[in-house]
Scaffold this motif. Structure first.
Motif, PDB file in Angstrom:
ATOM      1  N   ALA A 199       5.227  -5.229   5.425  1.00 26.48           N
ATOM      2  CA  ALA A 199       4.549  -5.231   3.858  1.00 26.48           C
ATOM      3  C   ALA A 199       3.243  -4.933   3.935  1.00 26.48           C
ATOM      4  O   ALA A 199       2.556  -4.513   3.158  1.00 26.48           O
ATOM      5  CB  ALA A 199       4.725  -6.539   3.336  1.00 26.48           C
ATOM      6  N   HIS A 200       2.497  -5.431   5.193  1.00 23.70           N
ATOM      7  CA  HIS A 200       0.916  -5.042   5.448  1.00 23.70           C
ATOM      8  C   HIS A 200       0.887  -4.560   6.632  1.00 23.70           C
ATOM      9  O   HIS A 200       1.602  -4.764   7.417  1.00 23.70           O
ATOM     10  CB  HIS A 200       0.137  -6.475   5.224  1.00 23.70           C
ATOM     11  N   LYS A 253      -1.250  -6.561  -2.314  1.00 23.86           N
ATOM     12  CA  LYS A 253      -0.337  -5.665  -2.803  1.00 23.86           C
ATOM     13  C   LYS A 253       0.301  -6.283  -3.911  1.00 23.86           C
ATOM     14  O   LYS A 253       0.626  -7.521  -3.780  1.00 23.86           O
ATOM     15  CB  LYS A 253       0.712  -5.230  -1.634  1.00 23.86           C
ATOM     16  N   TRP A 296       4.148  -6.350  -5.747  1.00 23.45           N
ATOM     17  CA  TRP A 296       5.456  -5.814  -5.356  1.00 23.45           C
ATOM     18  C   TRP A 296       6.693  -6.045  -6.674  1.00 23.45           C
ATOM     19  O   TRP A 296       6.251  -7.295  -7.203  1.00 23.45           O
ATOM     20  CB  TRP A 296       6.260  -6.691  -4.319  1.00 23.45           C
ATOM     21  N   HIS A 329       5.240  -0.679  -2.544  1.00 25.89           N
ATOM     22  CA  HIS A 329       4.427  -1.722  -3.322  1.00 25.89           C
ATOM     23  C   HIS A 329       4.345  -0.984  -4.632  1.00 25.89           C
ATOM     24  O   HIS A 329       4.130   0.382  -4.857  1.00 25.89           O
ATOM     25  CB  HIS A 329       3.224  -1.911  -2.658  1.00 25.89           C
ATOM     26  N   LEU A 340      -1.718  -1.405  -4.910  1.00 24.77           N
ATOM     27  CA  LEU A 340      -2.354  -1.677  -3.754  1.00 24.77           C
ATOM     28  C   LEU A 340      -3.985  -1.845  -4.186  1.00 24.77           C
ATOM     29  O   LEU A 340      -4.367  -0.725  -4.618  1.00 24.77           O
ATOM     30  CB  LEU A 340      -2.383  -0.717  -2.519  1.00 24.77           C
TER      31      LEU A 340
END
Length: 185
Positions: A52-53, A79, A81, A89, A92
């Motif tokens: 996710a990151h 982010k 979602w 995502h 951002l």
């Protein structure tokens, strides 16, 4: 519920507020996971976003009325979602110059959220601003969704919206707390 599928430390968990048995977790393994505590423990993890990151995911927060989750990580990135489509995502934002320490959706405006970071800033964002062209202010690109920046505290740890006073924020830091209201929200 024992979070057996998480191999590294879980940093934060957040219930949906709408669905009492569903919650999200974020972890130092860079993942965001959606769980359902009604399922058997080996099937409780319903959805995983593995990267996710680019580094630890520190904080997450569910939107109260829309199927959105906001996350912040050690990479300084925020982010958004869309839970209907978690393969990528929905938005951002790279404004902060340090790890994100707190994120929270506005309690009544589903397009607005706040974030704080180790760069000693609180930023307020509005996804309702549709322009994709950054603004140029003093030779610096600023995303049009960035509504407000609050500075003046050291080591900001948390931010929370007041549930009954629109636009009022409380932030906590190493030495103090701030209560402020912006004119933009």
């Amino acid at each position: 519920l024992y979070l057996r599928r998480v191999r590294e430390a879980v940093v934060s968990t957040q219930s949906t507020g709408n669905e009492e048995h569903v919650f999200a977790s974020c972890s130092v393994d860079k993942s965001i996971r959606i769980w359902d505590d009604r399922a058997p423990h080996h099937k409780a993890c319903m959805i995983t976003v593995p990267d996710a990151h680019t580094s630890d995911v520190n904080v997450i927060n569910w939107n109260r009325t829309e199927p959105f989750l906001v996350s912040g990580g050690d990479d300084g990135v925020i982010k958004v979602w869309d839970l209907r489509k978690l393969d990528s995502h929905a938005a951002l934002f790279k404004h902060h110059n340090g790890p994100i320490t707190s994120v929270e959706w506005h309690p009544t405006d589903s397009s607005v959220f706040g974030a704080s970071g180790e760069d000693n800033q609180v930023s307020l964002w509005d996804l309702g601003v549709e322009s994709s062209e950054p603004l140029i202010i003093n030779d610096t690109e600023v995303p049009p969704q960035l509504l407000f920046i609050h500075q003046g505290q050291e080591e900001i740890k948390e931010l929370h919206w007041h549930p009954y006073i629109p636009g009022l924020l409380l932030t906590t830091s190493l030495h103090d707390f701030n209560v402020f209201k912006t004119i933009s929200v």
